[in-house]
Design an enzyme around this catalytic site. Structure first.
Site, PDB file in Angstrom:
ATOM      1  N   GLY A 299      64.260   8.629 -12.136  1.00 57.81           N
ATOM      2  CA  GLY A 299      64.745   8.895 -13.502  1.00 57.81           C
ATOM      3  C   GLY A 299      65.922   8.378 -13.468  1.00 57.81           C
ATOM      4  O   GLY A 299      66.606   7.880 -12.332  1.00 57.81           O
TER       5      GLY A 299
ATOM      6  N   LEU B 137      69.036   9.879 -13.722  1.00 54.85           N
ATOM      7  CA  LEU B 137      69.871  10.644 -12.711  1.00 54.85           C
ATOM      8  C   LEU B 137      69.501  10.301 -11.288  1.00 54.85           C
ATOM      9  O   LEU B 137      70.510   9.902 -10.451  1.00 54.85           O
ATOM     10  CB  LEU B 137      70.217  12.103 -13.009  1.00 54.85           C
ATOM     11  CG  LEU B 137      71.044  13.031 -12.061  1.00 54.85           C
ATOM     12  CD1 LEU B 137      72.438  12.290 -11.968  1.00 54.85           C
ATOM     13  CD2 LEU B 137      70.883  14.329 -12.241  1.00 54.85           C
TER      14      LEU B 137
ATOM     15  N   ALA C 126      62.144  16.741 -13.343  1.00 56.81           N
ATOM     16  CA  ALA C 126      62.336  17.744 -14.406  1.00 56.81           C
ATOM     17  C   ALA C 126      61.304  17.426 -15.501  1.00 56.81           C
ATOM     18  O   ALA C 126      60.968  16.145 -15.709  1.00 56.81           O
ATOM     19  CB  ALA C 126      63.606  18.055 -15.126  1.00 56.81           C
TER      20      ALA C 126
ATOM     21  N   THR D 275      70.421  22.991 -16.997  1.00 59.10           N
ATOM     22  CA  THR D 275      70.804  22.441 -18.582  1.00 59.10           C
ATOM     23  C   THR D 275      71.487  23.446 -19.217  1.00 59.10           C
ATOM     24  O   THR D 275      71.505  24.558 -19.013  1.00 59.10           O
ATOM     25  CB  THR D 275      69.333  22.067 -19.171  1.00 59.10           C
ATOM     26  OG1 THR D 275      69.676  21.767 -20.538  1.00 59.10           O
ATOM     27  CG2 THR D 275      68.593  23.388 -19.207  1.00 59.10           C
ATOM     28  N   ASP D 276      72.179  22.834 -20.400  1.00 65.60           N
ATOM     29  CA  ASP D 276      72.979  23.617 -21.121  1.00 65.60           C
ATOM     30  C   ASP D 276      71.822  24.438 -22.218  1.00 65.60           C
ATOM     31  O   ASP D 276      72.356  25.648 -22.751  1.00 65.60           O
ATOM     32  CB  ASP D 276      73.704  22.959 -22.045  1.00 65.60           C
ATOM     33  CG  ASP D 276      72.957  21.698 -23.003  1.00 65.60           C
ATOM     34  OD1 ASP D 276      72.291  21.051 -22.206  1.00 65.60           O
ATOM     35  OD2 ASP D 276      72.976  21.378 -24.036  1.00 65.60           O
TER      36      ASP D 276
ATOM     37  N   TYR E 269      61.595  24.519 -23.101  1.00 60.17           N
ATOM     38  CA  TYR E 269      62.170  23.843 -22.179  1.00 60.17           C
ATOM     39  C   TYR E 269      63.293  24.561 -21.601  1.00 60.17           C
ATOM     40  O   TYR E 269      63.394  24.609 -20.514  1.00 60.17           O
ATOM     41  CB  TYR E 269      62.839  22.520 -22.718  1.00 60.17           C
ATOM     42  CG  TYR E 269      63.691  21.830 -22.117  1.00 60.17           C
ATOM     43  CD1 TYR E 269      63.199  21.157 -20.959  1.00 60.17           C
ATOM     44  CD2 TYR E 269      65.079  21.730 -22.206  1.00 60.17           C
ATOM     45  CE1 TYR E 269      64.109  20.403 -20.104  1.00 60.17           C
ATOM     46  CE2 TYR E 269      65.997  20.952 -21.426  1.00 60.17           C
ATOM     47  CZ  TYR E 269      65.433  20.285 -20.384  1.00 60.17           C
ATOM     48  OH  TYR E 269      66.361  19.759 -19.516  1.00 60.17           O
TER      49      TYR E 269
ATOM     50  N   LYS F  60      63.700  25.926 -17.476  1.00 63.37           N
ATOM     51  CA  LYS F  60      64.764  25.633 -16.725  1.00 63.37           C
ATOM     52  C   LYS F  60      65.531  26.756 -16.012  1.00 63.37           C
ATOM     53  O   LYS F  60      66.028  26.859 -15.061  1.00 63.37           O
ATOM     54  CB  LYS F  60      65.779  24.751 -17.447  1.00 63.37           C
ATOM     55  CG  LYS F  60      65.119  23.426 -17.747  1.00 63.37           C
ATOM     56  CD  LYS F  60      65.016  22.536 -16.545  1.00 63.37           C
ATOM     57  CE  LYS F  60      66.248  22.068 -15.944  1.00 63.37           C
ATOM     58  NZ  LYS F  60      65.865  21.107 -14.580  1.00 63.37           N
TER      59      LYS F  60
ATOM     60  N   TRP G 239      73.435  16.614 -22.398  1.00 69.36           N
ATOM     61  CA  TRP G 239      73.496  15.459 -23.108  1.00 69.36           C
ATOM     62  C   TRP G 239      73.446  14.124 -22.035  1.00 69.36           C
ATOM     63  O   TRP G 239      74.322  13.290 -22.322  1.00 69.36           O
ATOM     64  CB  TRP G 239      74.549  15.429 -24.092  1.00 69.36           C
ATOM     65  CG  TRP G 239      74.479  16.609 -25.106  1.00 69.36           C
ATOM     66  CD1 TRP G 239      73.553  17.634 -25.009  1.00 69.36           C
ATOM     67  CD2 TRP G 239      75.004  16.558 -26.362  1.00 69.36           C
ATOM     68  NE1 TRP G 239      73.869  18.489 -26.388  1.00 69.36           N
ATOM     69  CE2 TRP G 239      74.712  17.771 -27.166  1.00 69.36           C
ATOM     70  CE3 TRP G 239      76.027  15.601 -27.122  1.00 69.36           C
ATOM     71  CZ2 TRP G 239      75.082  18.031 -28.320  1.00 69.36           C
ATOM     72  CZ3 TRP G 239      76.260  15.986 -28.243  1.00 69.36           C
ATOM     73  CH2 TRP G 239      75.843  17.276 -29.105  1.00 69.36           C
TER      74      TRP G 239
END
Length: 299
Positions: A13, A15, A68, A109-110, A133, A137, A158
């Site tokens: 991916g 990242l 993820a 994640t946020d 989602y 997480k 983001w």
């Protein structure tokens, strides 16, 4: 930087690729994609961690989990798969890491927050995901932190990068070539994060951990500096593209309904990262310029 024996599930991916590319010189890196390492399969996880230890050659081992299920809208109807990857996967990784005494960094994640806070979210603010989602997480976070592993959770937001096709920058570039006018929501705030900068931050954290200087705080926030809206982000992309940013028009979330509810406020406070003595990521707008200077995402 300290050379590492690094396992990066989700290594194909955006990242994961940046983590593998930026690993310190002399590191041993295994960055498998989901076809090679299915984090929901205990046998595969055991084999991957044991393989890392066998190949380490005396280097300190660490796992940074970038695997993820990130299809936010699809997760609303595919919650079993989302829970399997985002909840069970980290649980299995953490269990194996705990038994092998290998430290683990879990990327989160946020979206674990409801998004109704007036200011930036601190690490100890109450969580309350508004989407499947986000719930999955958060389940992954709980599994890792309660596993007994030497583990850290790093929430980000983001994220966009050069690899893959499913990120906001590439979507806007594609739409810029297809439409004269774009309507983009202007009532959701967050911090765009270039995956290359995030990877550098995670590797700095990893280096600290393997030398025994890991932060006491086990949950950290790491995003690009500053904040904007999706509308503001889209205008900035047009500017970098050399296109007229006035072609981007603001709209509300109600005018652009999606299956999964998005947080109105996704801004994560940088305080935990700074307090840990880690290098802050550059301002998001500066990072976007740097990203365009180094690569031009293809529509």
């Amino acid at each position: 930087m300290t050379a590492l024996a690094l396992l990066v599930p989700g290594g194909t991916g955006q990242l994961g690729r940046d983590l593998a590319a930026q690993a310190p010189d002399g590191s041993v890196v295994h960055a498998p994609g989901s076809k090679e390492l299915d984090v929901t399969q205990a046998g595969s996880v055991v084999q991957a961690v044991d393989g890392l230890l066998a190949a380490a050659g005396g280097l300190p081992p660490i796992v940074i989990n970038a695997a993820a299920y990130t299809a936010v809208d699809a997760a609303e109807d595919d919650r079993n798969t989302a829970y399997s990857v985002n909840g069970d996967g980290p649980r299995l990784l953490a269990a194996v890491c705990a038994s092998r005494q290998v430290p683990l960094v879990q990327v989160s994640t946020d979206y674990v927050f409801a998004g109704d806070k007036a200011g930036a979210y601190e690490v100890d603010d109450e969580v309350g995901p508004a989407s499947v989602y986000g719930l999955t997480k958060l389940a992954g976070e709980f599994s890792v932190l309660r596993s007994g592993a030497d583990a850290w959770v790093v929430r980000t937001a983001w994220v966009y990068g050069a690899s893959g096709s499913a990120n906001f920058v590439k979507s806007i570039l594609r739409l810029a070539g297809e439409r004269e006018i774009l309507s983009v929501v202007d009532d959701q705030r967050g911090s765009p994060t270039w995956s290359s900068d995030l990877a550098a931050g995670l590797l700095e954290l990893a280096g600290r951990i393997v030398t025994g200087d890991g932060p006491q705080a086990r949950v950290l926030h790491c995003t690009g500096g500053g904040e904007t809206t999706w509308y503001g982000f889209a205008r900035a992309i047009f500017e970098e593209l050399g296109a007229d940013p006035d072609r981007v028009k603001p709209c509300t979330s109600a005018e652009f309904p999606r299956p999964a509810k998005r947080p109105a406020n996704s801004v994560l406070s940088p305080a935990s990262w700074a307090n840990a003595g880690l290098t802050p990521l550059r301002p998001w707008r500066e990072a976007l310029t740097k990203a365009f200077a180094g690569f031009k995402p293809n529509p």
